[in-house]
Design an enzyme around this catalytic site. Structure first.
Site, PDB file in Angstrom:
ATOM      1  N   LYS A 111     -22.005  67.460  32.447  1.00 50.47           N
ATOM      2  CA  LYS A 111     -21.113  68.134  33.917  1.00 50.47           C
ATOM      3  C   LYS A 111     -22.155  68.922  34.852  1.00 50.47           C
ATOM      4  O   LYS A 111     -22.417  69.421  33.823  1.00 50.47           O
ATOM      5  CB  LYS A 111     -19.522  68.714  32.961  1.00 50.47           C
ATOM      6  CG  LYS A 111     -19.518  69.765  34.647  1.00 50.47           C
ATOM      7  CD  LYS A 111     -17.821  69.925  33.976  1.00 50.47           C
ATOM      8  CE  LYS A 111     -17.963  71.169  33.585  1.00 50.47           C
ATOM      9  NZ  LYS A 111     -18.172  72.801  34.667  1.00 50.47           N
ATOM     10  N   GLU A 178     -12.248  73.882  40.773  1.00 49.04           N
ATOM     11  CA  GLU A 178     -11.731  75.258  39.743  1.00 49.04           C
ATOM     12  C   GLU A 178     -11.838  76.267  41.206  1.00 49.04           C
ATOM     13  O   GLU A 178     -12.108  76.469  42.427  1.00 49.04           O
ATOM     14  CB  GLU A 178     -12.871  75.978  39.863  1.00 49.04           C
ATOM     15  CG  GLU A 178     -12.713  77.592  38.689  1.00 49.04           C
ATOM     16  CD  GLU A 178     -13.469  77.742  37.849  1.00 49.04           C
ATOM     17  OE1 GLU A 178     -14.841  76.687  37.261  1.00 49.04           O
ATOM     18  OE2 GLU A 178     -14.084  79.303  37.214  1.00 49.04           O
TER      19      GLU A 178
HETATM   20  O1  KIV Z   1     -18.384  76.317  32.137  1.00 50.10           O
HETATM   21  C1  KIV Z   1     -16.746  76.631  31.069  1.00 50.10           C
HETATM   22  O2  KIV Z   1     -16.030  76.827  30.692  1.00 50.10           O
HETATM   23  C2  KIV Z   1     -15.829  75.888  32.655  1.00 50.10           C
HETATM   24  C3  KIV Z   1     -14.818  75.388  32.589  1.00 50.10           C
HETATM   25  C4  KIV Z   1     -13.625  76.716  32.737  1.00 50.10           C
HETATM   26  C5  KIV Z   1     -13.955  74.887  33.624  1.00 50.10           C
HETATM   27  O3  KIV Z   1     -16.690  75.337  33.650  1.00 50.10           O
END
Ligand code: KIV
Length: 259
Positions: A111, A178
């Site tokens: 991600k 988010e």
């Molecule tokens: O870093 C994280 O835990 C996240 C989530 C809150 C989506 O990006």
């Protein structure tokens, strides 16, 4: 390249809500695996676990070590790992670090935070057969100061919708949204063909994610978007107090705990 598990997640769009949580260790991922579609090793671990001021201090080695531990507890969920701050500033750097994370952790996807600003990097990773999850709206790696929800101004709304469209067209398999205003999350979720995973982004998203420590009441973090399902701090307090009494009163260890 999207593996079978990832393709199953995409198929859930508009059908079955997608359940996602964070994990930073095997102990937790072993429990979550049965209930989750996606387990994320988020860079939130910097603030939640290490007490850092922001997620920007998280390093590649930190995320890799935690992801290795989490992977050991997973047998069915999709494992997504966050690329830490400043590990994807250009295509070459992003690809080198992405390969390192995937090779060391055997995760299913990575991600990256951002839309238009990082779109060429995202496209490059996807071209190199790396499965990517997007992250738009509030971006903790870029945010300075207090975290505030997004989508107040029409300029901001247009920018976030554009980010979602670009990421979806680039081929990410899902997008975390988010802290955005409800109707904006709805517009985005309805306008792209891939799943949206909300955190503070309303029930219009195709799935939801929370930081596990928050929902269990292990962290002291209580923003509006978190529902606390338990107060594990209270349970730990009680248990540790009993242990203390037992030690002081010489009730522990008893016969059955000794050799
Ligand atoms: O870093 C994280 O835990 C996240 C989530 C809150 C989506 O990006």
């Amino acid at each position: 390249m999207k593996n079978k598990k990832i393709r199953e997640i995409i198929k859930k769009k508009n059908k079955n809500p997608i359940v996602c949580l964070t994990a930073y260790s095997r102990t937790i991922s072993e429990i979550l695996d049965k209930y989750c579609d996606i387990i994320l090793v988020g860079d939130s671990l910097g603030m939640v676990l290490y007490g850092m001021e922001s997620t920007r201090e998280v390093t590649l080695d930190m995320i890799i070590n935690h992801a290795k531990s989490v992977k050991k507890g997973i047998s069915k969920s999709v494992l997504v790992v966050d690329m830490p701050y400043q590990t994807y500033r250009n295509k070459k750097e992003a690809y080198k670090n992405a390969k390192k994370i995937i090779k060391s952790t055997k995760c299913d996807a990575l991600k990256l935070e951002g839309g238009k600003k990082i779109i060429n990097i995202v496209k490059y990773l996807i071209k190199k057969k790396i499965t990517v999850m997007g992250h738009i709206g509030l971006l903790p790696q870029s945010e300075r100061g207090k975290f505030k929800f997004k989508g107040r101004s029409s300029f901001e709304r247009k920018r976030i919708i554009e980010d979602a469209r670009l990421l979806s067209n680039a081929g990410v398999f899902a997008i975390v949204i988010e802290c955005v205003e409800e109707s904006l999350a709805e517009i985005i979720s309805k306008s792209i063909p891939i799943p949206t995973i909300g955190i503070g982004a309303s029930k219009h998203c195709d799935g939801q994610i929370l930081v596990t420590d928050d929902l269990l009441g292990l962290s002291n973090f209580s923003p509006r978007f978190v529902r606390k399902y338990f107060n594990i701090r209270r349970m730990i307090n009680k248990s540790v107090l009993r242990f203390r009494h037992d030690v002081i009163n010489k009730n522990f260890p008893s016969k059955k705990h000794i050799y």
